[in-house]
Scaffold this active site. Structure first.
Site, PDB file in Angstrom:
ATOM      1  N   SER A 148      -3.580-109.238  77.818  1.00 15.28           N
ATOM      2  CA  SER A 148      -2.737-109.314  78.672  1.00 15.28           C
ATOM      3  C   SER A 148      -0.846-109.317  78.076  1.00 15.28           C
ATOM      4  O   SER A 148      -1.487-110.019  76.967  1.00 15.28           O
ATOM      5  CB  SER A 148      -2.319-111.109  79.631  1.00 15.28           C
ATOM      6  OG  SER A 148      -1.470-111.490  79.934  1.00 15.28           O
ATOM      7  N   TYR A 161      -5.105-120.069  78.694  1.00 13.81           N
ATOM      8  CA  TYR A 161      -4.935-118.561  78.868  1.00 13.81           C
ATOM      9  C   TYR A 161      -4.114-117.921  77.493  1.00 13.81           C
ATOM     10  O   TYR A 161      -4.820-116.644  77.470  1.00 13.81           O
ATOM     11  CB  TYR A 161      -4.186-118.077  80.469  1.00 13.81           C
ATOM     12  CG  TYR A 161      -4.577-116.610  80.935  1.00 13.81           C
ATOM     13  CD1 TYR A 161      -5.933-116.679  81.802  1.00 13.81           C
ATOM     14  CD2 TYR A 161      -3.291-115.795  80.718  1.00 13.81           C
ATOM     15  CE1 TYR A 161      -5.083-114.866  82.067  1.00 13.81           C
ATOM     16  CE2 TYR A 161      -3.204-114.842  81.680  1.00 13.81           C
ATOM     17  CZ  TYR A 161      -4.528-114.341  82.048  1.00 13.81           C
ATOM     18  OH  TYR A 161      -4.522-112.878  82.458  1.00 13.81           O
TER      19      TYR A 161
HETATM   20  N1  NAD Z   1      -4.253-109.539  86.935  1.00 14.22           N
HETATM   21  C1  NAD Z   1      -2.644-109.210  86.578  1.00 14.22           C
HETATM   22  O1  NAD Z   1      -1.399-109.353  86.567  1.00 14.22           O
HETATM   23  C2  NAD Z   1      -3.226-109.434  84.922  1.00 14.22           C
HETATM   24  C3  NAD Z   1      -2.083-109.499  84.123  1.00 14.22           C
HETATM   25  C4  NAD Z   1      -2.365-109.373  82.523  1.00 14.22           C
HETATM   26  C5  NAD Z   1      -3.299-109.611  82.685  1.00 14.22           C
HETATM   27  N2  NAD Z   1      -5.030-109.316  83.401  1.00 14.22           N
HETATM   28  C6  NAD Z   1      -5.979-109.688  82.806  1.00 14.22           C
HETATM   29  O2  NAD Z   1      -7.316-107.977  83.040  1.00 14.22           O
HETATM   30  C7  NAD Z   1      -8.384-108.390  83.193  1.00 14.22           C
HETATM   31  C8  NAD Z   1      -7.906-108.216  84.945  1.00 14.22           C
HETATM   32  O3  NAD Z   1      -8.432-109.578  86.247  1.00 14.22           O
HETATM   33  P1  NAD Z   1      -7.677-108.709  87.291  1.00 14.22           P
HETATM   34  O4  NAD Z   1      -6.118-108.618  87.134  1.00 14.22           O
HETATM   35  O5  NAD Z   1      -9.177-107.541  87.720  1.00 14.22           O
HETATM   36  O6  NAD Z   1      -8.342-110.580  88.072  1.00 14.22           O
HETATM   37  P2  NAD Z   1      -9.614-110.649  88.991  1.00 14.22           P
HETATM   38  O7  NAD Z   1      -9.820-112.058  89.591  1.00 14.22           O
HETATM   39  O8  NAD Z   1      -9.205-109.870  90.846  1.00 14.22           O
HETATM   40  O9  NAD Z   1     -10.773-110.098  88.151  1.00 14.22           O
HETATM   41  C9  NAD Z   1     -11.648-111.004  87.460  1.00 14.22           C
HETATM   42  C10 NAD Z   1     -13.140-110.966  87.496  1.00 14.22           C
HETATM   43  O10 NAD Z   1     -13.690-111.212  86.969  1.00 14.22           O
HETATM   44  C11 NAD Z   1     -15.085-112.038  87.545  1.00 14.22           C
HETATM   45  N3  NAD Z   1     -14.784-113.304  86.077  1.00 14.22           N
HETATM   46  C12 NAD Z   1     -14.427-114.206  85.960  1.00 14.22           C
HETATM   47  N4  NAD Z   1     -14.942-115.106  84.827  1.00 14.22           N
HETATM   48  C13 NAD Z   1     -16.258-114.510  84.979  1.00 14.22           C
HETATM   49  C14 NAD Z   1     -17.478-115.052  84.417  1.00 14.22           C
HETATM   50  N5  NAD Z   1     -17.142-116.057  83.410  1.00 14.22           N
HETATM   51  N6  NAD Z   1     -18.250-114.655  84.404  1.00 14.22           N
HETATM   52  C15 NAD Z   1     -18.377-112.858  84.493  1.00 14.22           C
HETATM   53  N7  NAD Z   1     -17.124-112.418  85.846  1.00 14.22           N
HETATM   54  C16 NAD Z   1     -16.359-113.784  85.405  1.00 14.22           C
HETATM   55  C17 NAD Z   1     -13.956-112.856  88.465  1.00 14.22           C
HETATM   56  O11 NAD Z   1     -15.127-113.112  89.515  1.00 14.22           O
HETATM   57  C18 NAD Z   1     -13.810-111.512  88.549  1.00 14.22           C
HETATM   58  O12 NAD Z   1     -14.236-110.755  89.494  1.00 14.22           O
HETATM   59  C19 NAD Z   1      -8.186-109.685  82.990  1.00 14.22           C
HETATM   60  O13 NAD Z   1      -8.738-110.055  81.922  1.00 14.22           O
HETATM   61  C20 NAD Z   1      -6.888-110.492  83.782  1.00 14.22           C
HETATM   62  O14 NAD Z   1      -6.453-111.936  82.272  1.00 14.22           O
HETATM   63  C21 NAD Z   1      -4.361-109.837  84.496  1.00 14.22           C
END
Ligand code: NAD
Length: 255
Positions: A148, A161
């Site tokens: 991130s 986080y």
């Molecule tokens: N959305 C943003 O703005 C953003 C920004 C920076 C980084 N990220 C990172 O991007 C990645 C993807 O996030 P996203 O935005 O698609 O979010 P999201 O919530 O849509 O997807 C995350 C997925 O991970 C799954 N998950 C969570 N914990 C789990 C576990 N213990 N075991 C198995 N599955 C699990 C959830 O059920 C979900 O389907 C993450 O690592 C997040 O930290 C997101």
């Protein structure tokens, strides 16, 4: 077909960036393993990919549990006999729906700290712990970690986080250094704000939404824009790149 016949494990592939990556990787010829603890979403992505004429396998998994991770590796090896790509993407955080507290250190209960680190950092560690020996034996592999912008700069209010995401950046570098000799590349994406369920409710706050869109490109990103970055790192298009920490954030971290 940039990933023809490659076996790609994507954690958190039931939603957001993981889902977009699973669909793109499958379109590019990969056999995609959806590692997800949300059964409904995981199954639905599996069905979508299969209906599109591609190959997918959903395995219900909590990546913070070692026995679940061992089960994934066994099932994938029994089914496909190899693991070419691991995209460590699953995380919790930043959602008002999240049961874990996103707060500064002094306001973060130890239980929540441990849960967030347990999933967002330990989950990636556990997947690598059990997949690296296979990739070393295969004499090749490709790992992509999803960190991130929080892993690069101080963003207030989600300290556990942020610590986990900083750990993912450091883990990427050291694994790239340790495993280049095994023909294993390890790279990291640092997304800016991406319009997924993780931040949907946070984006409803106009001040936060404005800040998240404050980068040079003036908007939040789409999950598909992370998927294309992941595809670049997963494919031979990036064959001379390892140890890269790559912001995909509309320039947010450059300001
Ligand atoms: N959305 C943003 O703005 C953003 C920004 C920076 C980084 N990220 C990172 O991007 C990645 C993807 O996030 P996203 O935005 O698609 O979010 P999201 O919530 O849509 O997807 C995350 C997925 O991970 C799954 N998950 C969570 N914990 C789990 C576990 N213990 N075991 C198995 N599955 C699990 C959830 O059920 C979900 O389907 C993450 O690592 C997040 O930290 C997101």
């Amino acid at each position: 077909m940039k990933l023809k016949d490659r076996v790609a494990i994507i954690t958190g592939a039931g939603s957001g960036q993981g889902k977009a990556s699973a669909k793109l990787f499958a379109n590019e010829g990969a056999k995609v393993v959806i590692v997800e603890w949300n059964e409904e979403n995981g199954k639905s992505v599996e069905q979508e990919i299969i209906q599109d004429g591609h190959e997918a396998l959903f395995i219900k998994t909590d990546i913070s549990k070692e026995e679940d991770v061992i089960n994934v590796v066994q099932q994938v090896m029994d089914t496909y006999g190899k693991i070419d790509i691991l995209f460590n993407n699953a995380s919790v955080g930043f959602s008002a729906r999240s049961k874990y507290k996103m707060a500064q250190v002094q306001d973060t209960p130890l239980e929540d700290w441990n849960s967030i680190i347990g999933i967002n950092l330990n989950g990636a560690y556990l997947m690598c712990k059990h997949i690296l020996p296979i990739m070393i034996k295969q004499k090749g592999g490709n790992i992509i970690n999803n960190s991130s912008m929080n892993g690069l700069i101080g963003v207030t209010g989600a300290d556990a986080y942020t610590a986990a995401k900083g750990g993912v950046v450091a883990l990427t570098r050291v694994m790239a250094v340790d495993n280049g000799k095994h023909n294993i590349r390890v790279n990291c994406i640092c997304p800016g704000a991406i319009d997924t369920p993780m931040i949907a409710e946070v984006l409803e706050d106009a001040t936060v939404a404005k800040n998240f869109a404050a980068g040079p490109l003036g908007r939040v990103g789409k999950p598909e824009e992370i998927a294309t970055a992941a595809l670049f790192l997963a494919s031979d298009d990036s064959s001379y790149i390892t140890g890269l920490i790559m912001p995909v954030d509309g320039g947010w971290s450059a300001v």
